[in-house]
Design a protein around this motif. Sequence first.
Motif, PDB file in Angstrom:
ATOM      1  N   THR A 195      54.443  25.937  38.332  1.00  0.00           N
ATOM      2  CA  THR A 195      55.565  25.295  38.715  1.00  0.00           C
ATOM      3  C   THR A 195      55.436  24.932  40.053  1.00  0.00           C
ATOM      4  OG1 THR A 195      56.823  27.054  39.322  1.00  0.00           O
ATOM      5  CG2 THR A 195      56.797  26.564  36.941  1.00  0.00           C
ATOM      6  N   SER A 196      56.484  24.018  40.421  1.00  0.00           N
ATOM      7  CA  SER A 196      56.296  23.554  41.932  1.00  0.00           C
ATOM      8  C   SER A 196      56.596  24.815  42.849  1.00  0.00           C
ATOM      9  CB  SER A 196      57.440  22.482  42.074  1.00  0.00           C
ATOM     10  OG  SER A 196      58.572  22.835  41.805  1.00  0.00           O
ATOM     11  N   THR A 197      56.930  25.840  42.603  1.00  0.00           N
ATOM     12  CA  THR A 197      57.367  26.913  43.569  1.00  0.00           C
ATOM     13  C   THR A 197      56.613  27.999  43.127  1.00  0.00           C
ATOM     14  OG1 THR A 197      58.957  27.840  42.006  1.00  0.00           O
ATOM     15  CG2 THR A 197      59.646  26.131  43.655  1.00  0.00           C
ATOM     16  N   ALA A 198      55.785  28.177  42.199  1.00  0.00           N
ATOM     17  CA  ALA A 198      54.908  29.266  41.851  1.00  0.00           C
ATOM     18  C   ALA A 198      53.229  28.817  41.557  1.00  0.00           C
ATOM     19  CB  ALA A 198      55.425  29.905  40.678  1.00  0.00           C
ATOM     20  N   LEU A 199      52.500  29.091  42.617  1.00  0.00           N
ATOM     21  CA  LEU A 199      51.050  28.696  42.407  1.00  0.00           C
ATOM     22  C   LEU A 199      50.364  29.703  41.292  1.00  0.00           C
ATOM     23  CD1 LEU A 199      48.393  27.181  43.284  1.00  0.00           C
ATOM     24  CD2 LEU A 199      48.341  29.326  45.031  1.00  0.00           C
ATOM     25  N   ILE A 200      49.629  29.248  40.390  1.00  0.00           N
ATOM     26  CA  ILE A 200      48.763  29.921  39.581  1.00  0.00           C
ATOM     27  C   ILE A 200      47.597  30.178  39.939  1.00  0.00           C
ATOM     28  CG2 ILE A 200      48.082  30.342  37.255  1.00  0.00           C
ATOM     29  CD1 ILE A 200      51.167  30.625  37.541  1.00  0.00           C
ATOM     30  N   GLU A 201      46.844  31.463  40.106  1.00  0.00           N
ATOM     31  CA  GLU A 201      45.429  31.668  40.557  1.00  0.00           C
ATOM     32  C   GLU A 201      44.649  32.116  39.452  1.00  0.00           C
ATOM     33  OE1 GLU A 201      45.321  33.344  44.602  1.00  0.00           O
ATOM     34  OE2 GLU A 201      47.470  33.256  44.423  1.00  0.00           O
ATOM     35  N   ALA A 202      43.244  31.874  39.309  1.00  0.00           N
ATOM     36  CA  ALA A 202      42.654  32.656  38.412  1.00  0.00           C
ATOM     37  C   ALA A 202      41.377  33.424  38.852  1.00  0.00           C
ATOM     38  CB  ALA A 202      41.962  31.314  37.426  1.00  0.00           C
ATOM     39  N   PHE A 203      41.041  34.643  38.610  1.00  0.00           N
ATOM     40  CA  PHE A 203      39.986  35.551  39.148  1.00  0.00           C
ATOM     41  C   PHE A 203      39.099  35.571  37.985  1.00  0.00           C
ATOM     42  CE2 PHE A 203      43.286  35.692  42.245  1.00  0.00           C
ATOM     43  CZ  PHE A 203      42.614  36.311  43.490  1.00  0.00           C
ATOM     44  N   GLU A 204      37.823  35.562  38.454  1.00  0.00           N
ATOM     45  CA  GLU A 204      36.779  35.934  37.270  1.00  0.00           C
ATOM     46  C   GLU A 204      36.194  37.172  37.896  1.00  0.00           C
ATOM     47  OE1 GLU A 204      34.197  32.855  35.405  1.00  0.00           O
ATOM     48  OE2 GLU A 204      35.266  31.551  36.698  1.00  0.00           O
ATOM     49  N   GLY A 205      35.804  38.135  36.877  1.00  0.00           N
ATOM     50  CA  GLY A 205      35.322  39.560  37.406  1.00  0.00           C
ATOM     51  C   GLY A 205      34.658  40.352  36.403  1.00  0.00           C
ATOM     52  N   THR A 206      34.469  41.597  36.725  1.00  0.00           N
ATOM     53  CA  THR A 206      33.734  42.616  36.005  1.00  0.00           C
ATOM     54  C   THR A 206      34.331  43.619  36.006  1.00  0.00           C
ATOM     55  OG1 THR A 206      32.372  43.095  37.633  1.00  0.00           O
ATOM     56  CG2 THR A 206      31.517  41.375  36.203  1.00  0.00           C
ATOM     57  N   TYR A 207      34.239  44.862  34.951  1.00  0.00           N
ATOM     58  CA  TYR A 207      34.385  46.173  35.106  1.00  0.00           C
ATOM     59  C   TYR A 207      33.321  47.009  34.658  1.00  0.00           C
ATOM     60  CZ  TYR A 207      34.932  46.377  29.759  1.00  0.00           C
ATOM     61  OH  TYR A 207      34.440  46.692  28.574  1.00  0.00           O
ATOM     62  N   GLU A 208      33.593  48.162  35.137  1.00  0.00           N
ATOM     63  CA  GLU A 208      32.456  49.407  34.693  1.00  0.00           C
ATOM     64  C   GLU A 208      33.398  50.669  34.614  1.00  0.00           C
ATOM     65  OE1 GLU A 208      29.406  49.440  37.990  1.00  0.00           O
ATOM     66  OE2 GLU A 208      28.747  47.528  37.354  1.00  0.00           O
ATOM     67  N   THR A 209      32.792  51.506  33.788  1.00  0.00           N
ATOM     68  CA  THR A 209      33.341  52.714  33.660  1.00  0.00           C
ATOM     69  C   THR A 209      32.163  53.834  33.602  1.00  0.00           C
ATOM     70  OG1 THR A 209      33.316  53.088  31.238  1.00  0.00           O
ATOM     71  CG2 THR A 209      35.172  51.462  32.021  1.00  0.00           C
ATOM     72  N   THR A 210      32.587  54.917  33.764  1.00  0.00           N
ATOM     73  CA  THR A 210      31.721  56.096  33.595  1.00  0.00           C
ATOM     74  C   THR A 210      31.523  56.343  32.236  1.00  0.00           C
ATOM     75  OG1 THR A 210      33.811  57.518  34.330  1.00  0.00           O
ATOM     76  CG2 THR A 210      32.164  56.818  36.021  1.00  0.00           C
ATOM     77  N   LYS A 211      32.152  55.949  31.137  1.00  0.00           N
ATOM     78  CA  LYS A 211      31.752  56.080  29.925  1.00  0.00           C
ATOM     79  C   LYS A 211      30.542  56.352  29.514  1.00  0.00           C
ATOM     80  CE  LYS A 211      33.538  54.592  25.449  1.00  0.00           C
ATOM     81  NZ  LYS A 211      34.420  53.534  24.673  1.00  0.00           N
ATOM     82  N   PRO A 212      29.528  55.455  29.642  1.00  0.00           N
ATOM     83  CA  PRO A 212      29.378  54.191  30.609  1.00  0.00           C
ATOM     84  C   PRO A 212      29.794  52.980  29.613  1.00  0.00           C
ATOM     85  CG  PRO A 212      27.279  54.898  29.999  1.00  0.00           C
ATOM     86  CD  PRO A 212      28.121  55.844  29.124  1.00  0.00           C
ATOM     87  N   GLU A 213      30.220  52.033  30.226  1.00  0.00           N
ATOM     88  CA  GLU A 213      30.643  50.783  29.704  1.00  0.00           C
ATOM     89  C   GLU A 213      30.827  49.679  30.831  1.00  0.00           C
ATOM     90  OE1 GLU A 213      33.509  50.796  26.434  1.00  0.00           O
ATOM     91  OE2 GLU A 213      34.467  49.011  27.477  1.00  0.00           O
ATOM     92  N   SER A 214      30.556  48.451  30.563  1.00  0.00           N
ATOM     93  CA  SER A 214      30.667  47.356  31.481  1.00  0.00           C
ATOM     94  C   SER A 214      31.011  46.027  30.633  1.00  0.00           C
ATOM     95  CB  SER A 214      29.574  47.101  32.348  1.00  0.00           C
ATOM     96  OG  SER A 214      28.361  46.621  31.550  1.00  0.00           O
ATOM     97  N   GLY A 215      31.746  45.163  31.359  1.00  0.00           N
ATOM     98  CA  GLY A 215      32.223  43.871  30.650  1.00  0.00           C
ATOM     99  C   GLY A 215      32.518  43.110  31.532  1.00  0.00           C
ATOM    100  N   THR A 216      33.256  41.780  31.242  1.00  0.00           N
ATOM    101  CA  THR A 216      33.862  40.973  31.834  1.00  0.00           C
ATOM    102  C   THR A 216      35.689  41.286  32.006  1.00  0.00           C
ATOM    103  OG1 THR A 216      32.197  39.274  30.934  1.00  0.00           O
ATOM    104  CG2 THR A 216      34.449  38.277  32.016  1.00  0.00           C
ATOM    105  N   PHE A 217      36.167  40.739  33.105  1.00  0.00           N
ATOM    106  CA  PHE A 217      37.465  41.112  33.193  1.00  0.00           C
ATOM    107  C   PHE A 217      37.998  40.033  34.040  1.00  0.00           C
ATOM    108  CE2 PHE A 217      41.327  43.195  35.041  1.00  0.00           C
ATOM    109  CZ  PHE A 217      42.032  43.834  33.693  1.00  0.00           C
ATOM    110  N   ASN A 218      38.763  38.939  33.309  1.00  0.00           N
ATOM    111  CA  ASN A 218      39.312  37.966  34.095  1.00  0.00           C
ATOM    112  C   ASN A 218      40.832  37.905  34.024  1.00  0.00           C
ATOM    113  OD1 ASN A 218      36.704  37.063  34.312  1.00  0.00           O
ATOM    114  ND2 ASN A 218      36.691  35.431  32.468  1.00  0.00           N
ATOM    115  N   ILE A 219      41.213  37.506  35.258  1.00  0.00           N
ATOM    116  CA  ILE A 219      42.793  37.687  35.461  1.00  0.00           C
ATOM    117  C   ILE A 219      43.476  36.269  36.011  1.00  0.00           C
ATOM    118  CG2 ILE A 219      44.532  38.734  36.942  1.00  0.00           C
ATOM    119  CD1 ILE A 219      42.394  40.940  37.270  1.00  0.00           C
TER     120      ILE A 219
END
Length: 243
Positions: free
Chosen positions: A150-174
């Motif tokens: 909207t005209s008063t609320a900027l929307i932003e996009a972040f591209e990222g990753t996650y890692e866990t000690t499970k172990p597991e890893s992947g993409t995490f986009n916000i």
Amino acid sequence: MKKLFILFIAAATLFIYTGCGKSGSNKDPDYTCATCITKPEAKVANDASFKGVYKGVLIGSTGTIKFDVNNSGTTITATMTIDGVTTTLTATVIAQSGQNPAYISDFNGTLNGQPVTIKFSVGSGGQNPVVVSATVPGHTGITFVLVKETSTALIEAFEGTYETTKPESGTFNIILSRKLALWGALARKNGSTEVDNDANGTISGDNLVREGITIATISGDALAGEFTDGNNKKVTLNGKRTL
């Protein structure tokens, strides 16, 4: 829209939180998104209309998308970036005032010389923007999450990753709005075709919060964080703003 969570996918929790979260060590604290804007592109006349700007993140590889539906003229296009390659798509349906019950159109273009079609739908008041279907050669099973700017609320996009000690890893986009203090995300484990589309929460200061736990901290155009999941495994997030 007054409340961004109406447009975020809200369902079960992506992670089950049991311990305190903390801000992580940002891998690139000096990162700046040179192509990202700092003020909303959306025009005030379109705030309660199907016209305007819609932004989102995608997983099926990784990327972002922005729809411009007559925001400042007669242009109806989508700009999609996937794995660092950008393409502009053009709508096949002209938008009409008083569109009811929804504006629906294919957006066509090419990516790496191959035809691309994205079918987009949005309600007459700008509610429930969704990608109905997507045909992108080399990228099957793409999942999107979209939000109306909207005209008063900027929307932003972040591209990222996650890692866990499970172990597991992947993409995490916000996708987020600092003005509305809300965020939503898509995640997919490396090697999997299943996408989790139910992570969402609030923003307190610079912190992304889910059920009272800080999962990451935003620093300019980057974010990072650590928290403990329900299996007592450490989860580490890192991301950069790309839209």
